[in-house]
Design a protein around this motif. Structure first.
Motif, PDB file in Angstrom:
ATOM      1  N   ALA A  35       0.832  -1.202   0.000  1.00  0.00           N
ATOM      2  CA  ALA A  35       0.000   0.000   0.000  1.00  0.00           C
ATOM      3  C   ALA A  35       0.866   1.250   0.000  1.00  0.00           C
ATOM      4  O   ALA A  35       0.571   2.232  -0.695  1.00  0.00           O
ATOM      5  CB  ALA A  35      -0.925  -0.005   1.216  1.00  0.00           C
ATOM      6  N   ILE A  36       1.962   1.231   0.767  1.00  0.00           N
ATOM      7  CA  ILE A  36       2.888   2.374   0.791  1.00  0.00           C
ATOM      8  C   ILE A  36       3.460   2.609  -0.595  1.00  0.00           C
ATOM      9  O   ILE A  36       3.613   3.752  -1.038  1.00  0.00           O
ATOM     10  CB  ILE A  36       4.037   2.113   1.789  1.00  0.00           C
ATOM     11  CG1 ILE A  36       3.508   1.966   3.205  1.00  0.00           C
ATOM     12  CG2 ILE A  36       5.069   3.244   1.724  1.00  0.00           C
ATOM     13  CD1 ILE A  36       4.557   1.513   4.211  1.00  0.00           C
ATOM     14  N   GLU A  37       3.763   1.530  -1.285  1.00  0.00           N
ATOM     15  CA  GLU A  37       4.427   1.601  -2.579  1.00  0.00           C
ATOM     16  C   GLU A  37       3.619   2.381  -3.618  1.00  0.00           C
ATOM     17  O   GLU A  37       4.180   2.916  -4.583  1.00  0.00           O
ATOM     18  CB  GLU A  37       4.673   0.173  -3.070  1.00  0.00           C
ATOM     19  CG  GLU A  37       5.620   0.053  -4.241  1.00  0.00           C
ATOM     20  CD  GLU A  37       5.843  -1.405  -4.589  1.00  0.00           C
ATOM     21  OE1 GLU A  37       5.811  -1.724  -5.786  1.00  0.00           O
ATOM     22  OE2 GLU A  37       6.039  -2.219  -3.659  1.00  0.00           O
ATOM     23  N   ARG A  38       2.307   2.467  -3.417  1.00  0.00           N
ATOM     24  CA  ARG A  38       1.483   3.209  -4.365  1.00  0.00           C
ATOM     25  C   ARG A  38       1.761   4.713  -4.310  1.00  0.00           C
ATOM     26  O   ARG A  38       1.463   5.431  -5.264  1.00  0.00           O
ATOM     27  CB  ARG A  38       0.001   2.939  -4.078  1.00  0.00           C
ATOM     28  CG  ARG A  38      -0.427   1.508  -4.357  1.00  0.00           C
ATOM     29  CD  ARG A  38      -1.940   1.392  -4.438  1.00  0.00           C
ATOM     30  NE  ARG A  38      -2.584   1.618  -3.154  1.00  0.00           N
ATOM     31  CZ  ARG A  38      -2.867   0.654  -2.286  1.00  0.00           C
ATOM     32  NH1 ARG A  38      -2.567  -0.600  -2.575  1.00  0.00           N
ATOM     33  NH2 ARG A  38      -3.454   0.933  -1.135  1.00  0.00           N
ATOM     34  N   THR A  39       2.310   5.183  -3.189  1.00  0.00           N
ATOM     35  CA  THR A  39       2.534   6.624  -3.043  1.00  0.00           C
ATOM     36  C   THR A  39       3.975   6.981  -2.707  1.00  0.00           C
ATOM     37  O   THR A  39       4.351   8.143  -2.763  1.00  0.00           O
ATOM     38  CB  THR A  39       1.631   7.192  -1.922  1.00  0.00           C
ATOM     39  OG1 THR A  39       1.946   6.535  -0.678  1.00  0.00           O
ATOM     40  CG2 THR A  39       0.166   6.978  -2.247  1.00  0.00           C
TER      41      THR A  39
END
Length: 427
Positions: free
Chosen positions: A267-271
């Motif tokens: 999920a972090i990787e999306r931003t």
């Protein structure tokens, strides 16, 4: 008693002293995992950026635009924004007639972020010599000398800004005590700093305080408190990747739930993306037996770190990469030498010693350990390297001492490290 049996006893005793009953709840942080990508522009940015021309002398515009670029970098991890901030600040330093020392300090901090510590030192000293903002320059010089391993000089600069009522002094005093291995005093000072931030109702300082106190609580085995303050960070800054990674680490290291930890990191990787993000995913996937995913994450790390804009920012990671994932120990040694030249700290010397150790030059490795590392840092990752080296050469008394320290830091080191310790203890 056999060393391996001793290790089992240590693990059992210490586990009884920590918050084994604590468990995270995905409902606590789920809403933060869907946060939108941070905007890399704003009306404020566009206003000031529009005033900058190719031959611009718009000093105020340069400073404000640099500040916005730095914010973009902190929010999405894109190294290009840090480099753009450097470019704007370099121009500001060139043309500034007023507050030149302030722009020099800002550029120095940009260099710290890029691990260009010697250049940062030169700028900070020049800013100090200009005579404006002396306290700010002294604080900055403390930060740089800590990074360079010049601890006596760092302590002198810390003494020069002593003020128990000042937020800046408190967080630096906390860092100094952490360096000395006094975690109780470190936490006490950070709590005082946090109270200052809350009293002033300063959002930026509260975010910084909450995320850092969460780290220290984790090091102290206060997992529930660590978790709570990562959540408090996210309440103020829902996109804060650092706090989300902190929660992912709790889920992985404390709860051994690799799949949930990876879900958070995905999920972090999306931003937000940076090379160390993929290294963490690799570690978790490897421990969880996800071999294909682990290989993919390692490739993503390696490809990303090839970007020359990173400069020396990931040299230490690369040393460990070449040691752990390849047999190219000569390359690891060359990079370790570069890192020691960049900043001669016990941590970088431990990597140099470890490179020699893996290359088979045990005598050289232990000379470095005894002169530059052992007894000079309490960093768990360094203690683990020392443990492996002392254990291998048969110095059991020292290895048993290190073993106890490492087991006490097992949360910080993570499950993979504990598995390695158990393997070494059988030697």
């Amino acid at each position: 008693m056999k060393p391996y049996i001793l290790l089992i006893i240590l693990l059992a005793v210490i586990s009884c002293q920590t918050e084994t009953e604590f468990s995270s709840k995905s409902s606590d942080y789920e809403k933060f995992l869907s946060s939108e990508s941070p905007k890399v522009t704003s009306k404020y940015f566009e206003l000031w950026n529009s005033k900058i021309k190719a031959d611009s002398l718009q000093l105020l515009s340069l400073g404000n635009v640099a500040s916005e670029y730095a914010r973009f970098f902190s929010e999405n991890g894109n190294i290009n924004y840090l480099k753009k901030a450097e470019k704007a600040l370099t121009k500001a330093v060139e043309i500034a007639a007023v507050n030149r020392s302030g722009y020099m300090r800002a550029l120095s901090r940009n260099y710290i972020s890029q691990h260009r510590f010697k250049e940062a030192l030169t700028l900070a000293e020049s800013a100090r010599d200009l005579g404006s903002g002396i306290r700010e320059s002294q604080s900055l010089l403390f930060d740089i000398h800590m990074e360079l391993g010049n601890y006596r000089l760092a302590e002198r600069y810390l003494d020069s800004i002593r003020n128990i009522s000042d937020f800046g002094y408190l967080i630096r005093a906390a860092k100094w005590n952490d360096h000395k291995g006094d975690l109780d005093t470190t936490i006490m000072l950070m709590e005082k700093a946090m109270q200052k931030a809350e009293s002033a109702n300063n959002r930026t300082l509260k975010i910084w305080s909450y995320s850092n106190i969460a780290d220290y609580y984790g090091h102290a085995g206060r997992i529930a408190d660590s978790y709570r303050y990562y959540l408090k960070t996210l309440e103020l800054d829902p996109g804060n990747a650092y706090a989300k990674k902190g929660i992912a680490w709790i889920v992985f290291s404390h709860e051994k739930n690799g799949m949930e930890a990876l879900r958070i990191l995905n999920a972090i990787e999306r931003t937000y993306a940076s090379p160390d993000h993929y290294l963490l995913k690799y570690e978790i996937a490897q421990y969880s037996g996800l071999e294909e995913e682990a290989a993919l994450y390692l490739d993503q790390y390696y490809n990303l770190v090839q970007n020359k804009a990173y400069g020396s920012m990931y040299t230490s990671h690369q040393v460990q990469f070449y040691i752990d994932e390849t047999t190219n120990y000569q390359k690891a040694l060359e990079l370790a030498m570069q890192e020691v030249n960049n900043r001669a700290t016990p941590e970088t010397y431990s990597l140099l010693a470890y490179a020699y150790f893996n290359k088979g030059e045990l005598q050289k490795a232990m000379e470095i350990v005894r002169e530059h590392v052992d007894g000079k840092t309490y960093e768990p990752a360094v203690q683990l390297r020392l443990y492996e080296m002392y254990r291998t050469i048969g110095e059991k008394d020292r290895s048993v001492e290190l073993e106890k320290a490492i087991v006490e830091a097992r949360y910080e080191l993570g499950p993979s490290a504990i598995t390695k310790i158990e393997s070494l203890a059988r030697l």
